[in-house]
Design an enzyme around this catalytic site. Structure first.
Site, PDB file in Angstrom:
ATOM      1  N   TYR A  73      -9.829  21.272  -4.132  1.00 19.47           N
ATOM      2  CA  TYR A  73      -9.127  22.411  -4.748  1.00 19.47           C
ATOM      3  C   TYR A  73      -9.976  23.021  -5.865  1.00 19.47           C
ATOM      4  O   TYR A  73     -10.196  24.246  -5.902  1.00 19.47           O
ATOM      5  CB  TYR A  73      -7.784  21.912  -5.280  1.00 19.47           C
ATOM      6  CG  TYR A  73      -6.974  22.909  -6.065  1.00 19.47           C
ATOM      7  CD1 TYR A  73      -6.436  24.047  -5.463  1.00 19.47           C
ATOM      8  CD2 TYR A  73      -6.715  22.708  -7.424  1.00 19.47           C
ATOM      9  CE1 TYR A  73      -5.673  24.952  -6.192  1.00 19.47           C
ATOM     10  CE2 TYR A  73      -5.957  23.603  -8.153  1.00 19.47           C
ATOM     11  CZ  TYR A  73      -5.435  24.727  -7.540  1.00 19.47           C
ATOM     12  OH  TYR A  73      -4.682  25.616  -8.257  1.00 19.47           O
TER      13      TYR A  73
HETATM   14  N1  LIG Z   1       0.676  24.463  -9.164  1.00 21.08           N
HETATM   15  C1  LIG Z   1       0.036  24.577 -10.319  1.00 21.08           C
HETATM   16  O1  LIG Z   1       0.329  23.882 -11.296  1.00 21.08           O
HETATM   17  C2  LIG Z   1      -1.081  25.595 -10.443  1.00 21.08           C
HETATM   18  C3  LIG Z   1      -1.813  25.625 -11.618  1.00 21.08           C
HETATM   19  C4  LIG Z   1      -2.768  26.616 -11.778  1.00 21.08           C
HETATM   20  C5  LIG Z   1      -2.986  27.561 -10.772  1.00 21.08           C
HETATM   21  N2  LIG Z   1      -2.278  27.486  -9.606  1.00 21.08           N
HETATM   22  C6  LIG Z   1      -2.537  28.528  -8.586  1.00 21.08           C
HETATM   23  O2  LIG Z   1      -1.595  29.569  -8.763  1.00 21.08           O
HETATM   24  C7  LIG Z   1      -1.506  30.332  -7.543  1.00 21.08           C
HETATM   25  C8  LIG Z   1      -0.071  30.688  -7.229  1.00 21.08           C
HETATM   26  O3  LIG Z   1       0.791  29.621  -7.480  1.00 21.08           O
HETATM   27  P1  LIG Z   1       2.291  29.629  -6.871  1.00 21.08           P
HETATM   28  O4  LIG Z   1       2.986  28.427  -7.405  1.00 21.08           O
HETATM   29  O5  LIG Z   1       2.886  30.980  -6.996  1.00 21.08           O
HETATM   30  O6  LIG Z   1       1.908  29.357  -5.347  1.00 21.08           O
HETATM   31  P2  LIG Z   1       2.826  29.194  -4.052  1.00 21.08           P
HETATM   32  O7  LIG Z   1       4.273  29.392  -4.394  1.00 21.08           O
HETATM   33  O8  LIG Z   1       2.399  27.925  -3.386  1.00 21.08           O
HETATM   34  O9  LIG Z   1       2.375  30.448  -3.186  1.00 21.08           O
HETATM   35  C9  LIG Z   1       1.186  30.511  -2.482  1.00 21.08           C
HETATM   36  C10 LIG Z   1       1.407  31.495  -1.353  1.00 21.08           C
HETATM   37  O10 LIG Z   1       0.183  31.609  -0.606  1.00 21.08           O
HETATM   38  C11 LIG Z   1       0.579  31.831   0.725  1.00 21.08           C
HETATM   39  N3  LIG Z   1      -0.435  31.567   1.723  1.00 21.08           N
HETATM   40  C12 LIG Z   1      -0.991  30.364   2.044  1.00 21.08           C
HETATM   41  N4  LIG Z   1      -1.805  30.513   3.104  1.00 21.08           N
HETATM   42  C13 LIG Z   1      -1.751  31.822   3.457  1.00 21.08           C
HETATM   43  C14 LIG Z   1      -2.370  32.600   4.471  1.00 21.08           C
HETATM   44  N5  LIG Z   1      -3.208  32.040   5.365  1.00 21.08           N
HETATM   45  N6  LIG Z   1      -2.089  33.920   4.557  1.00 21.08           N
HETATM   46  C15 LIG Z   1      -1.224  34.494   3.674  1.00 21.08           C
HETATM   47  N7  LIG Z   1      -0.608  33.827   2.692  1.00 21.08           N
HETATM   48  C16 LIG Z   1      -0.869  32.502   2.586  1.00 21.08           C
HETATM   49  C17 LIG Z   1       1.769  30.901   0.940  1.00 21.08           C
HETATM   50  O11 LIG Z   1       2.500  31.340   2.064  1.00 21.08           O
HETATM   51  P3  LIG Z   1       3.234  30.300   3.069  1.00 21.08           P
HETATM   52  O12 LIG Z   1       4.581  30.042   2.440  1.00 21.08           O
HETATM   53  O13 LIG Z   1       3.295  31.072   4.349  1.00 21.08           O
HETATM   54  O14 LIG Z   1       2.373  29.061   3.117  1.00 21.08           O
HETATM   55  C18 LIG Z   1       2.507  31.076  -0.376  1.00 21.08           C
HETATM   56  O15 LIG Z   1       3.489  32.088  -0.298  1.00 21.08           O
HETATM   57  C19 LIG Z   1      -2.190  29.497  -6.481  1.00 21.08           C
HETATM   58  O16 LIG Z   1      -3.469  30.055  -6.230  1.00 21.08           O
HETATM   59  C20 LIG Z   1      -2.347  28.129  -7.153  1.00 21.08           C
HETATM   60  O17 LIG Z   1      -3.471  27.448  -6.681  1.00 21.08           O
HETATM   61  C21 LIG Z   1      -1.330  26.526  -9.429  1.00 21.08           C
END
Ligand SMILES: NC(=O)c1ccc[n+]([C@@H]2O[C@H](COP(=O)([O-])OP(=O)(O)OC[C@H]3O[C@@H](n4cnc5c(N)ncnc54)[C@H](OP(=O)(O)O)[C@@H]3O)[C@@H](O)[C@H]2O)c1
Length: 218
Positions: free
Chosen positions: A131
């Site tokens: 990641y």
């Molecule tokens: N979790 C943490 O603590 C954390 C910390 C820092 C940064 N981040 C980053 O913050 C960002 C957003 O976070 P979040 O919690 O809003 O994420 P999330 O709810 O997991 O949303 C990610 C989205 O990306 C979509 N996606 C995945 N593969 C795809 C594809 N092939 N084509 C189109 N869409 C696709 C998913 O759709 P599906 O539902 O169809 O899979 C989902 O709707 C991410 O980049 C994450 O890495 C996370």
């Protein structure tokens, strides 16, 4: 402003879509699952089907026609393995940036993560390492482009309500948590703030009023 959001059904994306709609901007959410169309529309955005692991840069460029900005908010998500960290967190961001260049959309906000920009900590596990490696590569790709980019590295995300109080600064910011609602509000404020072009910013909860914190970056 017409803003195309990659990962349009993500938790941050849905909050951002609602915020953009409320202030009179037009949001377009790129999603891969037709079952998500209703949620994206309910958030006030247009839903467009586009699987970012299958589309070509020309496919995506066509969807960016008329856009003023791109937000990369997609992610492979918890539970995914190392290959999808590469195919989504790195390659889908590269795809969006390629498409933005082809379509002449200069403004690009990338949601990265704290921890990117450095080698993964030893013993952090194969998936976490993949990641962080993917996020670091996506950042490097974007920095090398002739786009008006901003890289935003939030700390650990929570689903707590917005606080409107943040810590936003160039790295290093001490690790911490931040509500997704505050991340969405920061992205909304970054979009039309040229002072944040070509900056990498780390974000956690903090003491500064959000608008002032964004305004102080330049
Ligand atoms: N979790 C943490 O603590 C954390 C910390 C820092 C940064 N981040 C980053 O913050 C960002 C957003 O976070 P979040 O919690 O809003 O994420 P999330 O709810 O997991 O949303 C990610 C989205 O990306 C979509 N996606 C995945 N593969 C795809 C594809 N092939 N084509 C189109 N869409 C696709 C998913 O759709 P599906 O539902 O169809 O899979 C989902 O709707 C991410 O980049 C994450 O890495 C996370």
């Amino acid at each position: 402003m017409r803003v195309v959001i990659a990962g349009g059904h993500g938790k941050i994306a849905l909050l951002l879509e609602r915020l953009l709609a409320e202030r009179g901007d037009q949001a377009v959410g790129l999603i891969r699952n037709p079952a998500h169309i209703a949620d994206v529309r309910e958030a006030g955005a247009q839903a467009v089907i586009c699987d970012l692991e299958a589309a070509s840069a020309d496919d995506v460029a066509a969807l960016l026609s008329g856009a003023d900005a791109v937000v990369f908010a997609a992610g492979a998500g918890a539970g995914s393995g190392a290959p999808r960290k590469d195919s989504v967190d790195r390659a889908a961001s590269v795809l969006m940036a390629d498409a933005a260049e082809r379509a002449g959309v200069r403004r690009f906000v990338q949601v990265s993560s704290m921890g990117a920009g450095q080698p993964p900590r030893p013993g952090s596990g194969e998936v976490w390492a993949a990641y962080i490696t993917a996020k670091t590569a996506a950042e490097a790709d974007l920095r090398a482009r002739d786009l008006d980019w901003t890289i935003l590295r939030p700390g650990s995300l929570t689903d707590a309500p917005a606080t409107g109080k943040i810590r936003l600064a160039a790295p290093p910011v001490p690790r911490g948590t931040v509500p997704r609602a505050d991340v969405a509000a920061v992205i909304g404020a970054l979009l039309d703030n040229p002072g944040t072009w070509h900056q990498t910013l780390e974000l956690t909860g903090g003491d500064s009023p959000l608008a002032e914190a964004v305004q102080s970056i330049s």
